[in-house]
Design an enzyme around this catalytic site. Structure first.
Site, mmCIF file in Angstrom:
data_model
loop_
_atom_site.group_PDB
_atom_site.id
_atom_site.type_symbol
_atom_site.label_atom_id
_atom_site.label_comp_id
_atom_site.label_asym_id
_atom_site.label_seq_id
_atom_site.Cartn_x
_atom_site.Cartn_y
_atom_site.Cartn_z
ATOM 1 N N ASP A 137 -0.214 -7.577 1.858
ATOM 2 C CA ASP A 137 0.322 -6.211 1.725
ATOM 3 C C ASP A 137 1.853 -6.213 1.707
ATOM 4 O O ASP A 137 2.500 -5.882 2.705
ATOM 5 C CB ASP A 137 -0.222 -5.382 2.903
ATOM 6 C CG ASP A 137 -0.015 -3.896 2.739
ATOM 7 O OD1 ASP A 137 0.458 -3.467 1.681
ATOM 8 O OD2 ASP A 137 -0.334 -3.168 3.705
ATOM 9 N N GLN B 193 0.579 5.660 11.922
ATOM 10 C CA GLN B 193 0.705 6.172 10.547
ATOM 11 C C GLN B 193 2.155 6.586 10.268
ATOM 12 O O GLN B 193 2.798 7.219 11.084
ATOM 13 C CB GLN B 193 -0.204 7.390 10.319
ATOM 14 C CG GLN B 193 -1.591 7.318 10.922
ATOM 15 C CD GLN B 193 -2.268 5.981 10.779
ATOM 16 O OE1 GLN B 193 -2.176 5.341 9.738
ATOM 17 N NE2 GLN B 193 -2.925 5.542 11.819
ATOM 18 N N GLY B 194 2.618 6.234 9.095
ATOM 19 C CA GLY B 194 3.987 6.554 8.708
ATOM 20 C C GLY B 194 4.962 5.433 8.981
ATOM 21 O O GLY B 194 6.086 5.447 8.493
ATOM 22 N N ASP B 195 4.522 4.457 9.788
ATOM 23 C CA ASP B 195 5.377 3.291 10.075
ATOM 24 C C ASP B 195 5.186 2.182 9.047
ATOM 25 O O ASP B 195 5.959 1.218 9.022
ATOM 26 C CB ASP B 195 5.048 2.715 11.458
ATOM 27 C CG ASP B 195 5.500 3.617 12.582
ATOM 28 O OD1 ASP B 195 6.574 4.238 12.456
ATOM 29 O OD2 ASP B 195 4.779 3.700 13.599
ATOM 30 N N SER B 196 4.161 2.294 8.231
ATOM 31 C CA SER B 196 3.827 1.218 7.298
ATOM 32 C C SER B 196 5.034 0.751 6.502
ATOM 33 O O SER B 196 5.879 1.555 6.088
ATOM 34 C CB SER B 196 2.754 1.678 6.318
ATOM 35 O OG SER B 196 1.499 1.540 6.916
ATOM 36 N N HIS C 82 0.815 -1.214 0.000
ATOM 37 C CA HIS C 82 0.000 0.000 0.000
ATOM 38 C C HIS C 82 0.852 1.268 0.000
ATOM 39 O O HIS C 82 0.364 2.337 -0.360
ATOM 40 C CB HIS C 82 -1.038 -0.012 1.134
ATOM 41 C CG HIS C 82 -0.552 0.408 2.472
ATOM 42 N ND1 HIS C 82 -0.262 -0.480 3.490
ATOM 43 C CD2 HIS C 82 -0.309 1.637 2.988
ATOM 44 C CE1 HIS C 82 0.133 0.186 4.553
ATOM 45 N NE2 HIS C 82 0.110 1.472 4.281
HETATM 46 N N1 ARG Z 1 -1.395 2.272 7.529
HETATM 47 C C1 ARG Z 1 -0.412 2.924 8.326
HETATM 48 C C2 ARG Z 1 0.667 3.513 7.426
HETATM 49 O O1 ARG Z 1 0.419 3.629 6.225
HETATM 50 C C3 ARG Z 1 0.078 2.025 9.419
HETATM 51 C C4 ARG Z 1 -0.931 1.885 10.474
HETATM 52 C C5 ARG Z 1 -0.539 0.944 11.552
HETATM 53 N N2 ARG Z 1 -1.463 1.112 12.637
HETATM 54 C C6 ARG Z 1 -1.447 0.457 13.784
HETATM 55 N N3 ARG Z 1 -2.310 0.770 14.680
HETATM 56 N N4 ARG Z 1 -0.558 -0.491 14.017
HETATM 57 O O2 ARG Z 1 1.648 4.034 7.870
#
Ligand code: ARG
Length: 273
Positions: free
Chosen positions: A135, A230-233, A82
């Site tokens: 993913d 967010q940002g860790d993905s 993603h």
């Molecule tokens: N979708 C997020 C990203 O694009 C990562 C989210 C992870 N969230 C969590 N609660 N572990 O960075």
């Protein structure tokens, strides 16, 4: 907004909004939530963590960081599929002309390590953007990183994947759930959780995707407080010294009742990559 499902793209969209000076739309979490654990990580202890960057698209203040990744061979980096979507990059990865992997650098504003261009991207053909199943993407680097920066990948059946195993997640993502992005690498200690925990947390219906244990891995802090955000993905979840997951999605950040959902790398990574 609390408890609403944070879609996979919210992180990167939040970064775009932040870069554009607009309000960040990431779901707020309880003030006591400390995502990514509030602990700095040293690159010497985690040489396989990398940042994905485009300064053109995400701005230069944090070196263009928008996702994480992990080195699994000298020229191969895994990240979340993603992270490479049109909604994130505004086009295909190869159209992002300054797309680089930043390796060996914990402080985004620093000069350490190296920035390496990407010659090829492979997105898992079975990745489903509506559910986030599968993913995973593989980036091929134009030049090799040192073998010392490579991490081994856990295989199906490894003890590292057993529920209850301690695991560490790494990233430069949001440290509060309110759009406070880190500029130095951070890590949080969580544990691998049974599939049943995430099946209960994420049954699907409405706009949440159901948790699917065949391609996803559940991990979190049963007490709440420690999580990816967010940002860790795309960044790594490491247990017993092996890569077990990639940060993928979750509802909010650090809520005990809503664990983190990770890509189950052992199930999704092709045998040859
Ligand atoms: N979708 C997020 C990203 O694009 C990562 C989210 C992870 N969230 C969590 N609660 N572990 O960075």
């Amino acid at each position: 907004m609390r408890g609403s499902l944070t879609r996979a793209l919210t992180g990167a969209m939040g970064l775009i909004a932040a870069a554009a000076g607009q309000a960040v739309t990431a779901a707020p979490v309880a003030a006591d939530s400390v995502v990514v654990g509030g602990r700095p990580a040293r690159i010497a202890d985690a040489p396989w963590v990398v940042a994905l960057s485009s300064r053109d698209r995400f701005g230069g203040t944090r070196a263009g960081q928008f996702c994480g990744g992990v080195v699994v061979a000298p020229t191969k980096v895994l990240t979340a599929a993603h992270c490479l979507g049109r909604e994130v990059l505004g086009g295909e990865p190869w159209e992002v002309r300054d797309f680089v992997v930043i390796a060996g650098r914990a402080a985004l504003r620093g000069q350490g390590g190296q920035e390496v261009r990407v010659s090829d991207t492979w997105v898992n053909p079975d990745y489903d953007p509506t559910t986030n199943a599968g993913d995973l993407a593989v980036l091929t680097l134009v030049s090799a990183l040192p073998q010392s920066s490579v991490i081994g990948v856990a295989r199906e059946g490894d003890a590292a994947l057993t529920p209850g195993t301690e695991a560490d997640v790494f990233g430069w993502g949001d440290t509060t759930g309110n759009g406070t992005y880190a500029s130095t690498l951070r890590t949080a200690r969580v544990q691998v959780l049974p599939d049943s925990t995430c099946e209960q947390a994420y049954p699907g219906g409405g706009f949440g995707a159901p948790y699917q244990g065949d391609t996803m891995l559940c991990a979190g802090d049963p007490q709440g407080g420690k999580d990816a955000c967010q940002g860790d993905s795309g960044g790594p979840l490491v247990a017993k010294g092996l890569l077990v997951g990639l940060v993928s999605w979750g509802s909010g950040c650090g809520q005990a009742e809503n664990p983190g959902v990770y890509t189950r790398v052992s199930a999704v990574l092709p045998a040859r990559f």
